[in-house]
Design an enzyme around this catalytic site. Sequence first.
Site, short mmCIF file in Angstrom:
data_model
loop_
_atom_site.label_atom_id
_atom_site.label_comp_id
_atom_site.label_asym_id
_atom_site.label_seq_id
_atom_site.Cartn_x
_atom_site.Cartn_y
_atom_site.Cartn_z
N TRP A 155 -3.27 -8.55 -4.38
CA TRP A 155 -3.06 -9.80 -3.64
C TRP A 155 -3.47 -10.95 -4.54
CZ3 TRP A 155 -0.09 -8.82 0.17
CH2 TRP A 155 -0.22 -7.63 0.91
N GLN A 210 4.12 0.67 2.34
CA GLN A 210 4.34 -0.55 3.11
C GLN A 210 5.53 -1.27 2.51
OE1 GLN A 210 1.86 -1.95 5.89
NE2 GLN A 210 2.41 0.22 5.93
N ARG A 254 -7.73 -0.91 11.48
CA ARG A 254 -6.50 -0.46 10.82
C ARG A 254 -6.74 0.58 9.73
NH1 ARG A 254 -7.05 -6.12 9.72
NH2 ARG A 254 -7.84 -6.49 7.61
N ASP A 255 -5.60 1.17 9.32
CA ASP A 255 -5.50 2.10 8.19
C ASP A 255 -6.16 3.45 8.47
OD1 ASP A 255 -4.46 -0.23 7.14
OD2 ASP A 255 -6.13 -0.62 5.78
N ASP A 278 0.79 -1.25 0.00
CA ASP A 278 0.00 0.00 0.00
C ASP A 278 0.82 1.30 0.00
OD1 ASP A 278 -1.77 -2.00 0.68
OD2 ASP A 278 -2.40 -1.09 2.57
#
Length: 499
Positions: free
Chosen positions: A317, A60, A164-165, A44
């Site tokens: 992914w 990331q 998260r995020d 990311d």
Amino acid sequence: MHLIHAIFLVLLVGIFDENVNGDVTNNRYRLNYHIQPPSGWMNDPDGLSYFNGQYHVFYQYNPYSSNWGAPHWGHVASTDLVHWKNLPIALTPGDPYDKDGCFSGSAVVNGNELVLVYTGNVNTANGFTQTQNIATSKDGVTFTKYSGNPVLANPPVDGTKDFRDPKVWLSIYGSQNGTWNMVVGNPSVAVNNPYMNSYGRVVLYQSNDLKTWTYLGGLAEEQNAEQNLGYMWDDPNFFYLNGKYVLLVSPAGIERDIDRFANLNQNGYFIGDYRPSTNLFSRGQFYELDNGHDFFAAHVFEDPTGRRIVIGWMQMWGSWMREQVDGWAGALTIPRELSLSSDGTRLQMAPVAELTSLRGSQYINSPINVNGEYDTNIPIGSSEVLFDVVLAGVRARKVGLKFPIDDGELELYYDTQNQTLVLSRNKDIRQVAISNISVLNLRIFLDRSSIEVFANNGTVTMTSRFYVDWIPIVTLFTDNGESGAARVNVQAFSLNNIW
Ligand SMILES: *[C@@H]1O[C@H](CO)[C@@H](O)[C@H](O)[C@H]1NC(C)=O
Ligand SMILES: *[C@@H]1O[C@H](CO)[C@@H](O)[C@H](O)[C@H]1NC(C)=O
Ligand SMILES: *[C@@H]1O[C@H](CO)[C@@H](O)[C@H](O)[C@H]1NC(C)=O
Ligand SMILES: *[C@@H]1O[C@H](CO)[C@@H](O)[C@H](O)[C@H]1NC(C)=O
């Protein structure tokens, strides 16, 4: 670890041939003008921001291997959104609250500091804990984690432990002026749901100092499995655009619906209206932001001139990332300016204007009659191709361009009968409707192992990676010879290397 397991792992590493020492061993797929890790793994984009005269992009990053591993925050900066330079790693996992990863997040300018807001991940015996944390910098290069971390130690009581995020922004209007807002991905627990254990949800917090946060509840959530919106919404972004509010998320768990949601995970948006006073976001349908094979975790920021600029992870992914054997993996898309369609129902993306400064020599610039195949002199290595065709005179079923890749062919064409734009990567098709158009207009960015297509002024975009060990040229084509001739306008430029 048991010795047998250790040997098995070593064997696995051998089989998949990941590079584990952190060097790039072969440049064949390296990109010329995209953000990519110096070596190692990238996913990311994070913390897009403008601070002290420079654009900042974090990402990331696993510097030790071309596989995903406890994320660090890699860092690049630029004065023009085009030429990027690598900076030292901004965040390294290892503190009690982030020992297994500094997961995704955002950046804001607070006075004379650039503040990173990120998720700390800690693996536990029965899963993980995720908390929100901050780190600050005065020079935009060296970051210090806040001694009072985490600033949000627990997810909401009605949520799962996925938390998260964080994406933070400053309100500047009315009674909210000066208030920090944060959206975080946190699914709600699905009660008595036969399909999944949780529903995708984005929760909202507010703060006056970035350190103490108040929970305001869910900003948007799905409570109906039949709507097929997934069990987790990662990487939320929430922003104002031309009179509307947009919630951009990366859901997991959406099932494929013919041509829609064809990738393993999705990245898309809801457009709606929002009243800060009631925290109510009334939204429309979910649309994918990009329709190619490799686009995820898009992150948005507002630049000093008020443009909303978005950058995505140019991977997905589950994709086969063939560059892993060369000691690196993953890249980011070119920066794109977001706009709202004239009817207010869709997002559109255009390459930022600054990118024309990369143009070097021109390859071709003339109307071409294409009957079957026409070989151009445009190498796919590092090029921008402008392709226009008036559709009224075209009787061919397909008109477009193609080039060989290692596993077959990459074809990009308009299907005049179905009125769809098709990107076929060795017959693995992504397609999207572009109906009722008289002119097809494509702006295509080709790099050594990537294609980004902007169709009809960014109404549709398609982004994919591909792999070929040599540098083929682009062939224009129509599918049925003489009777299917098409008059095509093509202009192309080589794009300079920024690295
Ligand atoms: C918000 O607050 C700042 C600082 O107090 C002030 O300068 C600015 O004019 C305010 N903006 C609006 C839209 O009220
Ligand atoms: C074109 O549309 C028809 C009817 O929807 C469909 O059956 C066919 O598969 C489509 N063709 C392609 C190449 O997608
Ligand atoms: C295309 O245009 C026709 C005539 O204006 C209209 O009836 C039809 O709904 C349009 N189709 C789409 C998909 O927009
Ligand atoms: C794209 O936008 C330009 C400028 O606004 C306009 O002139 C052109 O007709 C548009 N092209 C298409 C295919 O919509």
